[in-house]
Design a protein around this motif. Structure first.
Motif, PDB file in Angstrom:
ATOM      1  N   LEU A  27     -26.548  26.439  -5.166  1.00  0.00           N
ATOM      2  CA  LEU A  27     -27.888  27.006  -5.189  1.00  0.00           C
ATOM      3  C   LEU A  27     -27.851  28.296  -5.991  1.00  0.00           C
ATOM      4  O   LEU A  27     -26.801  28.902  -6.137  1.00  0.00           O
ATOM      5  N   PRO A  28     -28.991  28.734  -6.514  1.00  0.00           N
ATOM      6  CA  PRO A  28     -28.948  29.960  -7.316  1.00  0.00           C
ATOM      7  C   PRO A  28     -28.609  31.186  -6.469  1.00  0.00           C
ATOM      8  O   PRO A  28     -28.636  31.132  -5.247  1.00  0.00           O
ATOM      9  N   VAL A  29     -28.296  32.274  -7.133  1.00  0.00           N
ATOM     10  CA  VAL A  29     -27.822  33.463  -6.427  1.00  0.00           C
ATOM     11  C   VAL A  29     -28.904  34.075  -5.545  1.00  0.00           C
ATOM     12  O   VAL A  29     -28.622  34.931  -4.724  1.00  0.00           O
ATOM     13  N   THR A  30     -30.154  33.618  -5.683  1.00  0.00           N
ATOM     14  CA  THR A  30     -31.211  34.174  -4.839  1.00  0.00           C
ATOM     15  C   THR A  30     -31.005  33.806  -3.371  1.00  0.00           C
ATOM     16  O   THR A  30     -31.613  34.417  -2.499  1.00  0.00           O
ATOM     17  N   LEU A  31     -30.158  32.835  -3.098  1.00  0.00           N
ATOM     18  CA  LEU A  31     -29.864  32.515  -1.696  1.00  0.00           C
ATOM     19  C   LEU A  31     -29.160  33.698  -1.043  1.00  0.00           C
ATOM     20  O   LEU A  31     -29.276  33.931   0.144  1.00  0.00           O
ATOM     21  N   GLY A  32     -28.404  34.449  -1.840  1.00  0.00           N
ATOM     22  CA  GLY A  32     -27.732  35.633  -1.319  1.00  0.00           C
ATOM     23  C   GLY A  32     -26.366  35.353  -0.734  1.00  0.00           C
ATOM     24  O   GLY A  32     -25.677  36.261  -0.296  1.00  0.00           O
ATOM     25  N   THR A  33     -25.952  34.100  -0.699  1.00  0.00           N
ATOM     26  CA  THR A  33     -24.636  33.805  -0.169  1.00  0.00           C
ATOM     27  C   THR A  33     -24.217  32.440  -0.704  1.00  0.00           C
ATOM     28  O   THR A  33     -24.985  31.777  -1.397  1.00  0.00           O
ATOM     29  N   SER A  34     -23.008  32.013  -0.399  1.00  0.00           N
ATOM     30  CA  SER A  34     -22.569  30.734  -0.954  1.00  0.00           C
ATOM     31  C   SER A  34     -23.061  29.587  -0.076  1.00  0.00           C
ATOM     32  O   SER A  34     -23.297  29.746   1.114  1.00  0.00           O
ATOM     33  N   THR A  62     -22.147  39.983   7.389  1.00  0.00           N
ATOM     34  CA  THR A  62     -23.301  39.095   7.384  1.00  0.00           C
ATOM     35  C   THR A  62     -22.874  37.720   7.897  1.00  0.00           C
ATOM     36  O   THR A  62     -21.806  37.240   7.533  1.00  0.00           O
ATOM     37  N   PRO A  63     -23.679  37.074   8.744  1.00  0.00           N
ATOM     38  CA  PRO A  63     -23.283  35.739   9.207  1.00  0.00           C
ATOM     39  C   PRO A  63     -23.255  34.740   8.057  1.00  0.00           C
ATOM     40  O   PRO A  63     -24.111  34.757   7.199  1.00  0.00           O
ATOM     41  N   ALA A  64     -22.226  33.891   8.064  1.00  0.00           N
ATOM     42  CA  ALA A  64     -22.094  32.906   6.999  1.00  0.00           C
ATOM     43  C   ALA A  64     -23.096  31.778   7.218  1.00  0.00           C
ATOM     44  O   ALA A  64     -23.501  31.498   8.337  1.00  0.00           O
ATOM     45  N   LEU A  65     -23.463  31.118   6.141  1.00  0.00           N
ATOM     46  CA  LEU A  65     -24.312  29.931   6.250  1.00  0.00           C
ATOM     47  C   LEU A  65     -23.389  28.749   6.513  1.00  0.00           C
ATOM     48  O   LEU A  65     -22.408  28.575   5.791  1.00  0.00           O
TER      49      LEU A  65
END
Lengths: 657, 621
Positions: free
Chosen positions: A306-313, A256-259
């Motif tokens: 951010l909460p885990v709903t972001l799906g990534t760090s 998955t591409p990183a933010l």
């Protein structure tokens, strides 16, 4: 000006073969020879008369840790080019040439690139000669390359007036290939000044006592770019899956591409230092004192949590700011008495405290920041939050039923659920149900009783934030504080002796592993004697450690929460070196053509004073760190399981021709 | 001097000229978004990462064992554990969830934790295909890969809803500045499942029927849709009594299962034991999706090692599961007319019960199954146990440790048939068409006609008689609120999927967690009938006094005291086996859905947003 080119080439060859050995994973089996039972006597030797049936571990072909044997070759080549060029110009002005200027300007450029390659093949046909052409399995390989460059320009001006007033100013402008184009270059200035006050005409009267004295102050900044060059790109990592495709090969995949944050730039380190050097008694006794403050600004840390709903760090950015304040003092003294005895001594002491001025959670209000976050904004680095130990529960603390053997149970309502726990005799009992499970894990005589700091009748960590930390408090700090060392030596008529000691005044850690945590894992088998002989039992109620529990491979659990009493106190004093020597007299050795001959005896690390209550842990150990590994934790992060410090005794002769 | 200055300036000038080149050194070996999305191969490589997560099979090594059969699925009414039974969690945790793309799971619910990393991965794929690849893929490729992306997205949400009920729904990648999206409250279950079903329908219509060996195709999609649509339908019917919605879900399950059944590609052709112990069933007609392993590729597992009879195990089948197996005349053990069926010795059970009984367990009681005496051998091939016939033998290296290479049918035809018939039977109770004998023949009886392997026939195992609608088994222990047909379908499911993924999910969707109440059903804590003097004589000796206990035919507990070996005949029941703490009808405890961490709720509140706790758990903690 100089130009350096260095090229390094590394080749590693490795292979693993199959063993034919006794497999100790299962129970021993009957030892049969041609179908007949083998008998052995009481010493384990085969015998044909009497004896008992023999058992042994089954001898099998197996691999140690991997599924198939293999041969592998890794190569890595790296090139570095370094260009340094600078020029200096001296200028003396003034009637007596007392104004001394020195100018310097220069540049340096570093470029480097590396490439690596690896091939592996399984299915060796000759176990004694692992080669690629003597194997029949699949080929696996990997390869990678990267490059970087840095370019910098700098200039400096020095000014000295009559060796009394000293000034210096520097400026650097650095560029790095690791950052996006608009943020590659940064400027880093620095300044310093010094005043040798003993050279002042007015200070001549004190030079009898203070033979040399200098005040100095400096402030400087420098850049740090030791980060990957992909921080501002949305990288999709390449890997292979463990899922096999139609032709029995692992499926390759891209992740998955990183933010990311597209504005990443240099990290900046600023140091402010104030110091004084003094020498007394005709330069016999010297004192140096420094106070410093070092700020690491624009540290690349993760952004808002951010909460885990972001799906990534959260993406990393230049949000961090770390500050260290500290001081150092050192003394040295040497003197030779009239009768020829000479003594010399040095002593130094230093201390520093680091505080996180801005961490990843800087935008959150102070009350909400987690106490368990090491890099939380406002946190003093290394602070350990834990419960405060009161004492161990004893039999008198609980109510027993009519038979006197079982403790009466009572129900409490904790966080909206009904919990069953043991009934205490105290008038206002404090319940520790947070760490119980209502079944077998219930606090009883021999377990730890914690202090209820917030007075709510329950022991818990609240929400583990600064504003609500329940019964947690700062119970120690894991940073080494008050580092000191001293060396004392004396010599007389060729004999010399010196002792060097070094120590840390204060350091506490919550250990990890079977040597530091009592009950870490029953499956480990052995526990330190310090635990085994000093835990609570009904006939030993004043023991240091609580009732024995198996924590099932965890560093905390049930009684063993992070707490003040069982923190490891890693303060120590170590006699690092005792050196005895005898130098032969010059007139004796000159005849043999030697200019110096000395016999010596050296003892290293022989005596250590520590506060670990007999635990076999080296007080200098850092959990999970070892010089043998880099990039991953050593031995699962256990404390004290690394190579111990060597004690050595050596003697020899030093001869100079 | 002048030369020095000159050469110095020249160097600087030279360096400056190559300034830009020196500092223009971007990474050469990384794939980057959005330039990555240029052709179909790249999309396929991205999608490959979903496979080990959604189709774990036997897992990998010792580390990735979530969702693996046998050891991990011990939280249900089939398994008894020596010691305390695993408990239902009865308190709200402080925090739950992570952002890691790992095979992390909630063991009590056998589903993912509060983790949206896989959702994000699927959303990225969907968004990139729709926004960037319209002109780079052909129409068929575009629809197929969009279908795959929507399938994985919906699959993850179906699993999240299984665990948590209401979950926040994200259909597009969330950016970090979209705070109101990130912090939004949980969407209601029905809304989420509507979107899930829309995604499932799109995938059913657009995913290619065949995309190559070991790749997801329309039949794999259809099989998983039948599983999760059946799940949701049961949940709607039994928990919320929402029959309209339940009918919708059951109809989707039937429709999806029909896609697989009507394709005529699949049949029940492999014997039961070989399904789990073979190394390559990719061409078998039973397997819709099969996970393979290979030692040379470094992909091995450890599940078969726990069935090799050499490692003692603390968990195993309980008497309730043993009694659930149907006798091969098609009747349960209470109603059967075969007299031998009332005898619970293992030889008699093997000869009288459904063939799946003999295939799942070892044919002799053993003390290595420390909780029940009956050792699970379902997941190891028969050939691997041949070593037991030699004295001094030990299992082959590939059946030890984590070196196993047997493959697992991640999705098999039997599941599709059972999903289909159960959905049809549920629809019949809701007023739709009744189930016909032809339906039963196509599903349950087809499974019952599964071939027997040679060793089973040697042990006198017989295929179970076909189920007849006009002569349905009437189990005296049947729950009053379950029809006889549904009761038997549930029994088939239990026998087929013992120690696999299904039982705990089934209990939760049927609202029958009371089956796990050990106080109400003592059979849950007992093992198989063991006759110690004849079957395990060596086990009773001076050293094992007090170590073994049975409940004899009269219902009395007999513990071995050194002298009463001849009285040790009964159901295996160690004294260490303790029942479960109460978990039903407790205030503020909902055993059907997982709570979320209270710290997460507090963090939302501090930012000014609201996150609800799962229904049935206390709000505000």
């Amino acid at each position: 000006m100089d130009y350096t080119y260095d090229h390094s080439a590394l080749e590693t060859n490795e292979s693993t073969v199959q063993y034919r050995a006794a497999q100790v994973w299962y129970n021993p089996i009957e030892w049969l020879d041609n179908g007949y039972t083998v008998y052995v006597d009481e010493n384990g030797n085969r015998t044909d008369t009497g004896g008992i049936p023999a058992y042994r571990f089954p001898v099998e072909d197996y691999y140690s840790n991997i599924s198939a044997n293999y041969v592998r070759q890794d190569t890595r080549a790296a090139d570095n080019n370094t260009i340094n060029a600078y020029t200096t110009y001296n200028l003396r002005l003034g009637v007596e040439k007392e104004h001394a200027f020195k100018f310097m300007a220069g540049m340096n450029q570093v470029t480097s690139k590396w490439s690596s390659h690896q091939t592996e093949r399984s299915g060796l046909i000759d176990q004694t000669n692992p080669q690629f052409h003597l194997a029949g399995g699949v080929y696996n390989g990997d390869g990678n390359r990267n490059w970087e460059g840095q370019l910098g320009f700098f200039g400096r001006v020095n000014y000295a007036y009559a060796d009394r007033y000293l000034l210096e100013a520097n400026v650097r402008r650095d560029g790095s290939s690791k950052f996006p184009k608009h943020l590659r270059w940064r400027t880093f200035p620095s300044f310093s000044a010094g005043w040798v006050f003993t050279n002042e005409p007015l200070a001549q009267s004190i030079t009898k006592v203070v033979s040399f004295g200098k005040f100095r102050a400096s402030w400087g900044s420098i850049g740090d770019q030791s980060v990957p060059n992909t921080l501002y790109r949305a990288v999709m990592a390449n890997a292979t899956s463990t899922w096999l495709d139609g032709s029995n090969k692992r499926m390759p995949l891209f992740g998955t591409p990183a933010l990311i944050d597209r504005n990443i730039t240099w990290q900046r380190i600023e140091t402010l230092d104030l110091g004084v050097d003094l020498r007394f008694l005709d330069n016999k006794l010297g004192v140096t004192f420094d106070w410093f403050k070092r700020d690491t600004k624009d540290m690349i840390v993760p952004g808002n949590e951010l909460p885990v709903t972001l799906g990534t760090s959260s993406p990393k950015g230049n949000f961090g700011h770390l500050q260290t304040k500290g001081w150092e003092v050192s003394l040295d003294f040497n003197h030779r008495f009239a009768n020829g005895v000479g003594v010399n001594a040095t002593f130094s002491l230093s201390d520093a405290i680091t505080t996180v001025i801005q961490g990843a959670d800087y935008h959150k209000p102070w009350e909400v920041r987690s106490v368990y976050d090491e890099f939380s904004t406002g946190r003093r680095y290394g602070d350990i939050y834990g419960l405060v130990t009161d004492r161990l529960f004893q039999k008198e603390d609980f109510e027993y039923d009519a038979t006197g053997k079982n403790i009466v149970r009572t129900n409490v309502i904790y966080k909206g659920t009904l919990r069953s726990t043991n009934k205490q005799t105290a008038r206002y009992p404090v319940y520790q149900v947070q760490y119980e499970d209502g079944d077998k894990l219930v606090f009883a005589p021999g377990d730890v009783k914690f202090k209820d700091l917030d007075g709510d009748g329950y022991i818990n960590a609240g929400s583990a934030t600064n504003g609500d930390h329940g019964d947690l408090a700062v119970i120690g700090n894991s940073t080494p504080r008050y580092e000191y060392s001293f060396r004392i030596g004396a010599d007389y008529k060729g004999f010399d002796i010196s002792i060097f000691c070094q120590g840390i005044g204060k350091r506490k850690i919550w250990g990890s592993g079977q040597l530091a945590i009592p009950g870490f894992n029953a499956k480990e088998g052995a526990i330190p004697k310090a635990f085994a002989t000093d835990y609570w039992r009904e006939d030993r109620t004043d023991a240091f450690y609580p009732r024995a529990w198996d924590l099932g491979n965890n560093n905390t659990g049930f009684s063993m929460q992070r707490q003040s009493k069982y923190l490891l106190n890693m303060a120590y004093l170590r006699v690092k070196n005792i050196n005895l020597g005898y130098s032969f007299q010059q007139n004796l050795i000159n005849k043999v053509g030697l200019t110096k001959a000395r016999l010596y005896l050296s003892l290293e690390n022989f005596i250590t004073f520590d506060n670990l209550r007999g635990l076999p842990v080296d007080p200098e150990a850092i959990s999970g760190y070892s010089m043998f590994t880099s990039g991953h934790t050593y031995n699962l992060g256990r404390t004290g399981t690394g190579t111990p410090v060597f004690k050595s005794l050596s003697f020899g002769a030093q001869l100079t021709f | 001097m002048k030369l020095k200055i000159f050469s110095f300036i020249a160097t600087c000038a030279f360096a400056c000229a190559s300034c830009n080149d020196v500092l223009e050194r971007p990474s050469q070996t990384t794939a980057e978004d959005p330039e990555y999305w240029v052709n179909e191969t790249n999309v396929r490589l991205y999608a490959n990462a979903f496979y080990p997560n959604f189709f774990p099979g036997y897992g990998v090594g010792y580390g990735q064992t979530a969702y693996t059969p046998n050891g991990q699925y011990n939280f249900n009414d089939d398994v008894v554990v020596k010691g305390s039974q695993p408990q239902f969690s009865r308190s709200v945790p402080s925090s739950k969830g992570s952002i890691e793309l790992t095979l992390d799971w909630e063991s009590q619910f056998t589903g993912p934790s509060w983790n949206f990393a896989w959702v994000r991965k699927a959303c990225v794929m969907k968004d990139r295909i729709q926004q960037l690849m319209g002109d780079k893929l052909t129409g068929e490729q575009f629809r197929h890969w969009l279908g795959i992306a929507r399938f994985f997205h919906a699959l993850e949400y179906a699993r999240l809803v299984n665990v948590f009920g209401d979950v926040p729904y994200y259909s597009h990648e969330v950016h970090r500045d979209q705070l109101s999206e990130i912090y939004k409250d949980r969407s209601p279950r029905n809304e989420v499942m509507d979107s899930v079903f829309a995604d499932f329908r799109y995938a059913l219509q657009n995913v290619k029927q065949d995309d190559g060996a070991q790749y997801v195709n329309r039949y794999v999609v259809a099989a998983f849709v039948s599983r999760w649509a059946l799940f949701e339908g049961s949940w709607q019917k039994y928990h919320y009594q929402n029959n309209e919605r339940a009918k919708l879900c059951f109809n989707l399950a039937v429709e999806a299962a029909q896609v697989v059944i009507n394709s005529d590609r699949y049949a029940i052709a492999t014997d039961f034991r070989s399904l789990f112990g073979s190394t390559d069933l990719t061409k078998a007609k039973d397997c819709i999706l099969y996970r393979k392993y290979d030692a040379e590729q470094g992909v091995t597992h450890c599940v078969a090692s726990y069935c090799n009879l050499n490692s003692p195990t603390d968990m195993g089948p309980n008497l309730d599961l043993i009694k659930a197996f149907i006798c091969n005349d098609g009747k349960d053990w209470n109603s059967t007319t075969m007299t031998a069926a009332k005898d619970f010795t293992l030889d008699s059970l093997i000869a009288t019960r459904d063939p799946r009984f003999e295939a799942s367990f070892y044919h002799k009681p053993t003390e290595n199954a420390k909780s029940c005496g009956l050792y699970v051998t379902k997941f190891i091939p028969r050939s691997a146990l041949a070593y037991l016939n030699l004295t001094g033998g030990s299992p082959a290296p590939e059946f030890q440790g984590d070196k196993n290479v047997t493959g697992y049918p991640v999705m098999r035809y039997a599941e599709v048939l059972l999903n289909w018939i159960e959905a049809k039977a549920e629809l019949a109770t809701l007023g739709e068409a009744a189930v016909t004998q032809a339906d039963i023949d196509r599903s349950i009886n087809a499974i019952r006609k599964r071939p027997l392997d040679a060793e089973a026939i040697e042990r006198h195992v017989k295929q179970t008689a076909p189920m007849k609608l006009d002569d349905l088994n009437n189990d005296p222990k049947r729950d009053a609120d379950v029809s006889p047909l549904l009761w038997e379908i549930r029994r088939e499911r239990r026998m087929e999927f013992a120690f696999e993924f299904s039982r705990i999910i089934d209990l939760r969707r049927w609202k029958k967690l009371n089956y796990m109440d050990t106080d109400a059903n003592p059979d849950l804590l007992m093992g198989t009938w063991v006759n110690f003097p004849t079957e395990l004589p060596k086990v009773l000796n001076d050293k094992t006094v007090g170590a073994y206990r049975v409940m004899n035919a009269a219902g009395k507990l007999v513990t071995y005291n050194g002298k009463n070996a001849n009285l040790m005949k009964g159901f295996f029941y160690p004294k260490e086996t303790i029942g479960r703490l109460p978990f039903l009808n407790l205030p503020n405890v909902n055993p059907y859905l997982s709570p979320i961490g209270y710290n997460d709720i507090k963090n939302y509140a501090k930012e000014g947003y609201h996150l609800s706790q799962t229904k049935g758990w206390p709000e505000g903690y």
